[in-house]
Design a protein around this motif. Structure first.
Motif, PDB file in Angstrom:
ATOM      1  N   CYS A 150       0.845  -1.184   0.000  1.00 53.26           N
ATOM      2  CA  CYS A 150       0.000   0.000   0.000  1.00 53.26           C
ATOM      3  C   CYS A 150       0.889   1.245   0.000  1.00 53.26           C
ATOM      4  O   CYS A 150       1.801   1.353   0.810  1.00 53.26           O
ATOM      5  N   CYS A 198      -6.728  -1.186   0.274  1.00 56.46           N
ATOM      6  CA  CYS A 198      -5.832  -1.702   1.295  1.00 56.46           C
ATOM      7  C   CYS A 198      -6.660  -2.210   2.474  1.00 56.46           C
ATOM      8  O   CYS A 198      -7.583  -1.541   2.928  1.00 56.46           O
ATOM      9  N   CYS A 230       0.194   3.182   3.720  1.00 58.77           N
ATOM     10  CA  CYS A 230       0.659   2.654   4.999  1.00 58.77           C
ATOM     11  C   CYS A 230       1.746   1.605   4.876  1.00 58.77           C
ATOM     12  O   CYS A 230       2.353   1.228   5.868  1.00 58.77           O
ATOM     13  N   ASP A 271      -5.650  -2.583   5.445  1.00 54.22           N
ATOM     14  CA  ASP A 271      -5.264  -1.929   6.691  1.00 54.22           C
ATOM     15  C   ASP A 271      -5.875  -0.542   6.832  1.00 54.22           C
ATOM     16  O   ASP A 271      -6.460  -0.210   7.857  1.00 54.22           O
ATOM     17  N   CYS A 272      -5.668   0.290   5.783  1.00 54.88           N
ATOM     18  CA  CYS A 272      -6.093   1.669   5.914  1.00 54.88           C
ATOM     19  C   CYS A 272      -7.238   2.027   4.966  1.00 54.88           C
ATOM     20  O   CYS A 272      -7.777   3.128   5.029  1.00 54.88           O
TER      21      CYS A 272
HETATM   22 ZN   LIG Z   1      -2.851   0.958   3.550  1.00 52.43          ZN
END
Ligand SMILES: [Zn+2]
Length: 148
Positions: free
Chosen positions: A127, A141, A130, A143-144
């Protein structure tokens, strides 16, 4: 019982047939190597004999035991044979070098094959926001939530 016996025999025969080339091939190459070596040895020995004869011939001639004509004739004969032996030795040497070249070529092809095999299939995506690893094919992504 009879069927079991037949099956076992077939299996052994099949296995033997499959494994046979594995046992046969190295012996075949060994035979070729041995043949080349003995031919090389034979020629080298013959060359040594001729060189020694030439030295003897010159010695005999120097001692006056050989007429000029005989000396010239024998010297020419020996030198002719020496030349043909040197030529054969060159050919053996050349074929050996060719074998080496082919083997090196095969080895380099193999190593190329292995390097391309061992190379990771694809660089894993990360990504841009992040830096978390992104599963290929996903648009966001995990995660974010940033769009890839
Ligand atoms: Zn991310």
């Amino acid at each position: 019982m009879m069927l079991w016996f037949a099956c076992t025999t077939l299996t052994i025969l099949a296995a033997g047939y499959t494994l046979m080339p594995l046992f046969r091939e190295p012996r075949h190459y060994l035979a070729v190597d041995l043949l080349a070596e003995t031919e090389l040895d034979r020629l080298s020995d013959r060359k040594a004999v001729i060189y020694r004869s030439l030295r003897d011939l010159e010695f005999e001639h120097g001692m006056g035991r050989l007429s000029e004509t005989d000396f010239k004739r024998l010297e020419a004969e020996y030198k002719n044979e020496a030349a043909s032996i040197l030529q054969k030795l060159d050919q053996l040497d050349a074929s050996e070098k060719l074998d080496e070249k082919i083997e090196k070529d095969i080895a380099s092809r193999k190593s190329k094959l292995y390097t391309s095999d061992s190379k990771p299939a694809q660089e894993s995506l990360r990504c841009p926001s992040c830096g978390a690893e992104v599963i290929p094919g996903k648009k966001f992504c995990a995660d974010c939530g940033r769009q890839i």
